[in-house]
Design an enzyme around this catalytic site. Structure first.
Site, PDB file in Angstrom:
ATOM      1  N   CYS A   2     -11.508 -65.021  30.575  1.00  0.00           N
ATOM      2  CA  CYS A   2     -11.241 -64.460  31.894  1.00  0.00           C
ATOM      3  C   CYS A   2      -9.852 -63.823  31.957  1.00  0.00           C
ATOM      4  CB  CYS A   2     -11.320 -65.555  32.934  1.00  0.00           C
ATOM      5  SG  CYS A   2     -12.873 -66.427  32.930  1.00  0.00           S
ATOM      6  N   ARG A  27     -10.426 -58.848  26.286  1.00  0.00           N
ATOM      7  CA  ARG A  27     -10.479 -60.306  26.209  1.00  0.00           C
ATOM      8  C   ARG A  27     -11.911 -60.840  26.259  1.00  0.00           C
ATOM      9  NH1 ARG A  27      -5.643 -62.940  27.568  1.00  0.00           N
ATOM     10  NH2 ARG A  27      -6.837 -64.695  28.307  1.00  0.00           N
ATOM     11  N   TRP A  75     -15.579 -64.541  32.321  1.00  0.00           N
ATOM     12  CA  TRP A  75     -16.405 -64.890  31.154  1.00  0.00           C
ATOM     13  C   TRP A  75     -17.075 -66.196  31.534  1.00  0.00           C
ATOM     14  CZ3 TRP A  75     -16.939 -68.614  27.285  1.00  0.00           C
ATOM     15  CH2 TRP A  75     -17.560 -68.204  26.110  1.00  0.00           C
ATOM     16  N   ASN A  99      -8.500 -68.539  36.237  1.00  0.00           N
ATOM     17  CA  ASN A  99      -8.772 -68.665  34.804  1.00  0.00           C
ATOM     18  C   ASN A  99      -8.697 -70.138  34.451  1.00  0.00           C
ATOM     19  OD1 ASN A  99      -8.847 -65.942  34.496  1.00  0.00           O
ATOM     20  ND2 ASN A  99      -7.083 -65.781  33.134  1.00  0.00           N
ATOM     21  N   GLY A 100      -9.568 -70.591  33.555  1.00  0.00           N
ATOM     22  CA  GLY A 100      -9.525 -71.992  33.131  1.00  0.00           C
ATOM     23  C   GLY A 100     -10.774 -72.726  33.562  1.00  0.00           C
ATOM     24  N   GLU A 464     -13.929 -66.138   5.739  1.00  0.00           N
ATOM     25  CA  GLU A 464     -13.474 -65.101   6.665  1.00  0.00           C
ATOM     26  C   GLU A 464     -14.336 -63.834   6.528  1.00  0.00           C
ATOM     27  OE1 GLU A 464     -11.914 -64.865   9.213  1.00  0.00           O
ATOM     28  OE2 GLU A 464     -11.254 -62.798   9.445  1.00  0.00           O
ATOM     29  N   LYS A 468     -16.354 -62.339   9.655  1.00  0.00           N
ATOM     30  CA  LYS A 468     -16.096 -60.970  10.140  1.00  0.00           C
ATOM     31  C   LYS A 468     -17.398 -60.193  10.201  1.00  0.00           C
ATOM     32  CE  LYS A 468     -13.225 -60.894  11.403  1.00  0.00           C
ATOM     33  NZ  LYS A 468     -12.111 -61.593  11.924  1.00  0.00           N
ATOM     34  N   GLU A 471     -19.841 -61.595  13.020  1.00  0.00           N
ATOM     35  CA  GLU A 471     -19.458 -61.456  14.431  1.00  0.00           C
ATOM     36  C   GLU A 471     -19.506 -60.008  14.911  1.00  0.00           C
ATOM     37  OE1 GLU A 471     -15.466 -62.723  15.488  1.00  0.00           O
ATOM     38  OE2 GLU A 471     -14.699 -62.034  13.576  1.00  0.00           O
ATOM     39  N   HIS A 487     -27.510 -76.857  -4.572  1.00  0.00           N
ATOM     40  CA  HIS A 487     -27.910 -78.156  -3.991  1.00  0.00           C
ATOM     41  C   HIS A 487     -28.760 -77.943  -2.742  1.00  0.00           C
ATOM     42  CE1 HIS A 487     -25.546 -80.386  -6.846  1.00  0.00           C
ATOM     43  NE2 HIS A 487     -24.597 -79.481  -6.684  1.00  0.00           N
ATOM     44  N   LYS A 582     -11.680 -62.781  23.348  1.00  0.00           N
ATOM     45  CA  LYS A 582     -10.540 -62.654  22.447  1.00  0.00           C
ATOM     46  C   LYS A 582      -9.734 -63.943  22.383  1.00  0.00           C
ATOM     47  CE  LYS A 582      -7.626 -60.577  19.768  1.00  0.00           C
ATOM     48  NZ  LYS A 582      -8.072 -60.529  18.365  1.00  0.00           N
TER      49      LYS A 582
HETATM   50  C1  F6R Z   1     -12.612 -64.061  14.779  1.00  0.00           C
HETATM   51  C2  F6R Z   1     -11.579 -64.455  15.710  1.00  0.00           C
HETATM   52  C3  F6R Z   1     -11.551 -65.869  16.158  1.00  0.00           C
HETATM   53  C4  F6R Z   1     -10.103 -66.354  16.335  1.00  0.00           C
HETATM   54  C5  F6R Z   1     -10.109 -67.753  16.968  1.00  0.00           C
HETATM   55  C6  F6R Z   1      -8.712 -68.300  17.140  1.00  0.00           C
HETATM   56  O1  F6R Z   1     -12.484 -62.729  14.435  1.00  0.00           O
HETATM   57  O2  F6R Z   1     -10.791 -63.659  16.141  1.00  0.00           O
HETATM   58  O3  F6R Z   1     -12.255 -66.701  15.301  1.00  0.00           O
HETATM   59  O4  F6R Z   1      -9.472 -66.354  15.098  1.00  0.00           O
HETATM   60  O5  F6R Z   1     -10.738 -67.705  18.225  1.00  0.00           O
HETATM   61  O6  F6R Z   1      -7.953 -67.517  17.998  1.00  0.00           O
HETATM   62  P1  F6R Z   1      -6.387 -67.627  18.013  1.00  0.00           P
HETATM   63  O7  F6R Z   1      -5.890 -67.167  16.695  1.00  0.00           O
HETATM   64  O8  F6R Z   1      -5.944 -66.749  19.141  1.00  0.00           O
HETATM   65  O9  F6R Z   1      -6.066 -69.074  18.248  1.00  0.00           O
END
Ligand code: F6R
Length: 587
Positions: A2, A27, A75, A99-100, A464, A468, A471, A487, A582
């Site tokens: 949010c 976000r 969100w 927010n929260g 990773e 990537k 997602e 396994h 985000k």
């Molecule tokens: C994936 C991604 C997320 C963040 C995770 C942690 O591309 O961006 O997996 O890495 O939500 O976020 P931060 O680094 O802001 O704590």
């Protein structure tokens, strides 16, 4: 997640609020709304989906030109994304955005219902709004009403609040960020500086328990009814930090920034690397990509600095019964510095008496402020939801820290200064081969399942690469420790299934090559990313061999670009993948 924006000044508030909401789009959100105040009237407009829907509605409904207003991107957590659940919410004279998460919303709702309050939405936010309204009816004083209400709330919140009887915005927060931008007598409330950079780069940070009153004369902050002098902070960021710079997506722009950012980061930190050699045990805690960066750190620290490292996701770690022997260091990693689980893990570590080091991007964030020591990666604003440049800089920070620790302990005798000089150019050369990765994307973009395999540090890179890809492209993918495949999971390998294999660690190279042969024998189409040619006939990308601390930096951009190009071919909303936010500020 949010986002909050608010404005008091001479401009048309709906214009400032819309600009802010567009800037907060990155976000992640599923509905949005604004409330603007004119004399004794507050007009609320909400809409589901994109901010452009809200903008059209504002135009269609000929919303008044006013000088005070609040806005929100939601969100969904409590209740589906619809107009009723979208913010702002109104109860009596009070209109509020939040927010929260209010954790005791259910109990408070029951209590308020008994007192005659009627609820329209399924949200925890409406409960907070009703509680403030309840106390306002009794006290006829906003600050008192807010103070009494927040005493009863558990969970996290940042609120911007209007009262139909006052030409003011009130703001307060706990465990959710909120800043107040200042420019002469104009004030801008925001959950994130990105919302208001068009208007100001100066702001104050609101601390938990403080209440800000913002009106056309400026800003007053109080805590327990005592006025507080707040320091004005100036950010070096500007509105242009939010530009795509000619690129089609933020994700590709941010990948392209990696060489320059690495150069700056090394330059700023090479003579000031945190020394963690005195600790006998290390915990690395983070979420998502930051966790996978942490896993790279784990393998480097264990191999070269001979220290035990527990690397765990923050959502598990915060509830685990992990022990803290003397001289335990807890490293938390976070781009935003506001990830709820990572904050909770940091607080747990501090409570247990561990020393805490944060590898963090946002310098004013909660994690930066609450940790004992900070390593700022200085990636600038990262707008694409999927992290790329911040992840690269987290890996680079861990490379420096692990190298320094091994060096302090005299466990290695080589120097990486020359490699550090070379890295930005080497990363650029790799990124410049984008056309090659596009060809690979063409081969995989219609597949349903993709595997990534590697061992130890190469497995961490695979995690990773796989995240990537899945997602942003929505292709199901899994990263596997190469030796673990047989396994059970090898039963999923079918003819033509793409398998990406990372082979950079010479000590286990032959073992991973055997695993590639095993999947090839079952019909997989393997893509090998390695530091020298193999005898296998698979598509192979050879990257330059460099010191082991920096080696992942030459592989990661390839995986990021393959993910980007694949998502592009599939027509995905690359910068804003569905269901993702985000900054994950709730548990
Ligand atoms: C994936 C991604 C997320 C963040 C995770 C942690 O591309 O961006 O997996 O890495 O939500 O976020 P931060 O680094 O802001 O704590």
């Amino acid at each position: 997640m949010c986002g909050i924006v608010g404005y008091v000044g001479k401009k048309d508030s709906k214009e400032v609020l819309l600009t802010g909401l567009y800037n907060l789009e990155y976000r992640g959100y599923d509905s949005a709304g604004i409330a603007v105040k004119d004399k004794d009237k507050i007009e609320i407009i909400k809409s589901v989906g994109k901010i452009s829907n809200l903008e059209n509605k504002i135009k269609k409904e000929k919303v008044l030109k006013t000088n005070i207003g609040i806005g929100h991107t939601r969100w969904a957590t409590h209740g589906e994304p619809n107009e009723t659940n979208a913010h702002p919410h109104r109860c009596g004279d009070i209109v509020l955005v939040h927010n929260g998460i209010i954790e005791n919303a259910k109990e408070l709702k029951e209590k308020l219902e008994k007192a005659g309050e009627v609820f329209k939405s399924e949200t925890d936010t409406e409960v907070a709004c009703a509680l403030i309204s309840h106390y306002y009816k009794k006290e006829k004083n906003m600050k008192k009403a807010i103070s009494l209400a927040i005493k009863e709330l558990t969970g996290s919140y940042a609120f911007a609040i209007l009262n139909v009887n006052e030409d003011k915005i009130y703001a307060t927060r706990k465990d959710s960020p909120l800043i107040i931008g200042v420019k002469g007598k104009e004030s801008f409330i925001a959950s994130d500086i990105a919302a208001i950079l068009e208007y100001t780069n100066q702001y104050i940070l609101l601390e938990p328990g403080e209440i800000a009153e913002v009106d056309s004369n400026g800003l007053i902050v109080t805590k327990n009814n005592k006025k507080i002098d707040k320091e004005i902070v100036k950010t070096s960021l500007s509105a242009s930090s939010n530009d795509k710079n000619g690129y089609e997506h933020y994700m590709i722009k941010e990948i392209m920034e990696e060489p320059v950012l690495l150069e700056k980061m090394f330059e700023n930190n090479i003579n000031n690397i945190p020394d963690i050699s005195r600790f006998s045990e290390v915990h690395i805690v983070a979420c998502g990509s930051a966790l996978y960066a942490g896993m790279i750190g784990k393998f480097l620290l264990e191999k070269y600095s001979h220290v035990n490292v527990l690397c765990e996701c923050a959502s598990e770690y915060r509830y685990s019964n992990v022990a803290y022997p003397k001289k335990t260091l807890v490293i938390v990693i976070s781009q935003s510095g506001e990830t709820a689980d990572t904050i909770a893990a940091l607080r747990k570590a501090k409570k247990e008496g561990a020393y805490t080091l944060a590898i963090v991007n946002v310098e004013t964030s909660t994690i930066a402020r609450e940790s004992d020591e900070q390593f700022f990666i200085s990636a600038g604003p990262e707008i694409a939801v999927a992290t790329t440049k911040a992840y690269m800089l987290q890996v680079a920070a861990l490379a420096l820290i692990s190298y320094n620790s091994a060096k302090q302990k005299k466990l290695i005798d080589f120097d990486i200064k020359e490699d550090i000089r070379l890295i930005p150019k080497l990363v650029k050369d790799i990124i410049d081969k984008r056309e090659e990765y596009k060809e690979i994307a063409k081969e995989i973009y219609e597949k349903d399942n993709i595997f990534f395999i590697g061992r130890l540090i190469d497995h961490a890179i695979c995690l990773e690469g796989s995240l990537k890809l899945k997602e942003v492209s929505y292709i199901h993918s899994e990263a596997y420790a190469a030796g673990e495949l047989k396994h059970g999971t090898i039963s999923l390998i079918n003819k033509g299934m793409p398998v990406f294999a990372i082979v950079t660690d010479d000590d286990i190279r032959d073992k991973t090559i055997s695993n590639i042969e095993e999947v090839d024998a079952r019909g997989a189409k393997s893509y090998i990313i390695t530091t020298r040619e193999t005898k296998l006939k698979d598509t192979t990308i050879v990257v330059p061999k460099i010191n082991p601390f920096m080696q992942p930096l030459l592989v990661v951009p390839i995986l990021q670009l393959i993910a980007y190009e694949t998502a592009y071919l599939r027509g995905c909303d690359i910068d804003k993948p569905k269901n993702l936010a985000k900054s994950v500020t709730v548990e």
